[in-house]
Design an enzyme around this catalytic site. Structure first.
Site, mmCIF file in Angstrom:
data_model
loop_
_atom_site.group_PDB
_atom_site.id
_atom_site.type_symbol
_atom_site.label_atom_id
_atom_site.label_comp_id
_atom_site.label_asym_id
_atom_site.label_seq_id
_atom_site.Cartn_x
_atom_site.Cartn_y
_atom_site.Cartn_z
ATOM 1 N N ASN A 214 -6.654 59.173 24.151
ATOM 2 C CA ASN A 214 -5.534 60.191 23.667
ATOM 3 C C ASN A 214 -4.221 59.586 24.021
ATOM 4 O O ASN A 214 -4.245 58.646 24.621
ATOM 5 C CB ASN A 214 -5.906 61.591 24.260
ATOM 6 C CG ASN A 214 -5.775 61.652 25.878
ATOM 7 O OD1 ASN A 214 -4.866 61.372 26.197
ATOM 8 N ND2 ASN A 214 -7.229 61.943 26.211
ATOM 9 N N PRO A 309 -18.257 66.182 30.698
ATOM 10 C CA PRO A 309 -18.266 67.082 31.683
ATOM 11 C C PRO A 309 -16.794 67.861 31.709
ATOM 12 O O PRO A 309 -15.930 67.271 31.567
ATOM 13 C CB PRO A 309 -18.222 66.225 33.244
ATOM 14 C CG PRO A 309 -18.930 65.017 32.778
ATOM 15 C CD PRO A 309 -18.363 64.564 31.515
ATOM 16 N N ASP A 310 -16.965 69.331 31.852
ATOM 17 C CA ASP A 310 -15.868 69.967 31.755
ATOM 18 C C ASP A 310 -15.473 70.116 33.405
ATOM 19 O O ASP A 310 -15.987 71.040 34.065
ATOM 20 C CB ASP A 310 -16.167 71.359 31.176
ATOM 21 C CG ASP A 310 -15.140 72.148 31.213
ATOM 22 O OD1 ASP A 310 -14.032 72.180 31.861
ATOM 23 O OD2 ASP A 310 -15.026 73.126 30.105
ATOM 24 N N LEU A 312 -12.510 71.093 34.864
ATOM 25 C CA LEU A 312 -11.800 72.129 35.341
ATOM 26 C C LEU A 312 -12.788 73.271 35.542
ATOM 27 O O LEU A 312 -12.796 74.129 36.407
ATOM 28 C CB LEU A 312 -10.669 72.571 34.275
ATOM 29 C CG LEU A 312 -9.965 73.720 34.900
ATOM 30 C CD1 LEU A 312 -9.056 73.274 36.183
ATOM 31 C CD2 LEU A 312 -8.824 74.072 33.664
ATOM 32 N N PHE A 327 -4.129 72.451 33.246
ATOM 33 C CA PHE A 327 -3.108 72.082 32.319
ATOM 34 C C PHE A 327 -3.601 72.316 30.932
ATOM 35 O O PHE A 327 -4.826 72.099 30.756
ATOM 36 C CB PHE A 327 -2.567 70.790 32.517
ATOM 37 C CG PHE A 327 -1.464 70.426 33.535
ATOM 38 C CD1 PHE A 327 -0.177 70.506 33.059
ATOM 39 C CD2 PHE A 327 -1.927 70.556 34.799
ATOM 40 C CE1 PHE A 327 0.727 70.091 34.313
ATOM 41 C CE2 PHE A 327 -0.982 70.753 35.781
ATOM 42 C CZ PHE A 327 0.392 70.198 35.531
ATOM 43 N N LYS A 345 -12.033 79.453 33.256
ATOM 44 C CA LYS A 345 -12.159 78.139 34.176
ATOM 45 C C LYS A 345 -12.093 78.581 35.549
ATOM 46 O O LYS A 345 -11.857 77.830 36.391
ATOM 47 C CB LYS A 345 -11.188 77.105 33.681
ATOM 48 C CG LYS A 345 -11.340 76.525 32.225
ATOM 49 C CD LYS A 345 -12.583 75.976 31.847
ATOM 50 C CE LYS A 345 -12.726 75.793 30.453
ATOM 51 N NZ LYS A 345 -11.931 74.533 29.981
#
Length: 402
Positions: A214, A309-310, A312, A327, A345
């Site tokens: 990104n 993997p998440d 946060l 963020f 989260k």
């Protein structure tokens, strides 16, 4: 509102002091002016009074308030004193402790920060005695506004022109900003705390040539890491590939993929006091990473992706004492998505911005953040440089994070 006491001495550059008074007033400074007798040969008290909307002081012996000693009270009143122009004569008096007029009496009777803007003939400025006097004042703690080069009243084109009013205002702005920040750094709640910051993009390889990533630059994460160290925190920076130079006195962990970042953060999380998840982590990675370059072929190409993997969410589920800052880079429904992320989260605050606005975010030096707190509070930080936003974020957390 900061208070400036402007001392004008007897040089032709005194006319610039009228413009300086105007510029300071426009910059929201409260300005009072002192004039020496020789300064009044070039400019009048009325000009300064009309612009500054304050009394002008010309004599040690004209006490306007019988309840105070004027030259002592003025020095105590000011947040800074600026001598502009400062003639060789006045500089010599100050360096040798002579107090024979309003200006020198006030300067010798105060511990208020003092700025000197020399203005004189080039040979007077370069004279060894003048240079020695300047060195004496410098060792006494005076700040100098270096004279510029240009056409002088004597006809020379050389060094000796008083610094331009706008530059003097900018120098004062810088001084007061630094003073404020130093006070914050000195008494920071971050001192001695362990802080982990993630920054930059992640890179998910498809083959030896191609990858998914990104536009994240890492600038806000690096700025946060640097400001945290200034406030006395023990900082770990987990960063994806960037072109930035890491701040000094920071443990830097270089990673490539989202899986790499997850492992780096997970293994260090238990010992942290606060975590800033500023990195733009890829949500998906190719299921298969090819050993050799994928060759061009006819028709369309389909690539299967898997969830990364998440990070946060994992931190929110496993935090004990840690304060968690997330963020959210969004393109629509900014507040709705930020508050949803905050809840899902289990973060303590989510800082959101609109990456659909191409003038901010990602590779830009600017951004426009809003902070959404778990307590329900919202704080709009406005558009600033990212290095300034890092300071604003930490200033806000100074009062909110226990």
């Amino acid at each position: 509102m900061k208070r400036i006491l402007l001392a004008v001495t007897g040089g032709i550059a005194a006319y610039k002091a009228i413009d300086l008074t105007s510029k300071l007033t426009q910059a929201n400074y409260d300005v009072r002016v002192m004039l020496t007798d020789h300064a009044q040969e070039f400019v009048t008290p009325l000009a300064f009074q009309a612009i500054g909307r304050n009394p002008v002081y010309t004599s040690t012996f004209k006490e306007q308030n019988p309840e105070e000693i004027q030259h002592v009270a003025l020095g105590d009143w000011a947040d800074a004193i600026v001598v502009a122009p400062a003639t060789a004569n006045t500089i010599a008096k100050l360096a040798n402790g002579i107090a024979d007029d309003m200006v020198t009496s006030t300067l010798l009777a105060t511990e208020t920060p003092k700025f000197i803007a020399p203005a004189m003939n080039v040979h007077m400025y370069e004279n060894p005695r003048t240079q020695q006097n300047l060195a004496t004042l410098s060792s006494d703690g005076y700040y100098f506004l270096e004279p510029g080069e240009g056409f002088l009243a004597c006809g020379y084109v050389a060094k000796g022109r008083m610094e331009e009013p706008l530059q003097i205002v900018e120098r004062l702005n810088q001084y007061f900003n630094e003073t404020t920040q130093n006070a914050i750094y000195k008494n920071s709640h971050f001192e001695g705390k362990r802080a982990l910051v993630t920054a930059g993009p992640t890179v998910e390889e498809l083959d030896p040539v191609r990858y998914l990533s990104n536009r994240a630059s890492g600038k806000i994460g690096y700025a946060l890491a640097e400001s945290l160290t200034k406030r006395g925190a023990i900082v770990t920076l987990v960063t994806g590939p960037t072109h930035l130079t890491p701040p000094a006195n920071v443990e830097v962990v270089q990673i490539q993929s989202a899986e790499d970042m997850f492992h780096a953060v997970k293994t260090r999380f238990e010992n942290q006091d606060i975590v800033f998840k500023a990195a733009a982590v890829s949500d998906y990675a190719p299921v298969d990473t090819l050993e050799h370059k994928l060759k061009k072929q006819e028709g369309t190409l389909s690539v299967s992706f898997k969830r990364t993997p998440d990070i946060l969410k994992y931190l929110g589920e496993h935090k004990t004492h840690q304060f968690l800052v997330g963020f959210a880079a969004e393109t629509q429904n900014i507040a709705e998505y930020a508050q949803k992320k905050l809840k899902n989260k289990n973060a303590d605050v989510v800082i959101a911005n609109n990456v659909g606005d191409r003038t901010i975010g990602f590779s830009s030096d600017d951004n426009d953040y809003t902070m959404y707190y778990k307590t329900g509070d919202t704080e709009a930080l406005g558009k600033h440089k990212k290095v300034e936003l890092a300071e604003h974020i930490l200033n806000s957390l100074e009062t909110r994070w226990k």
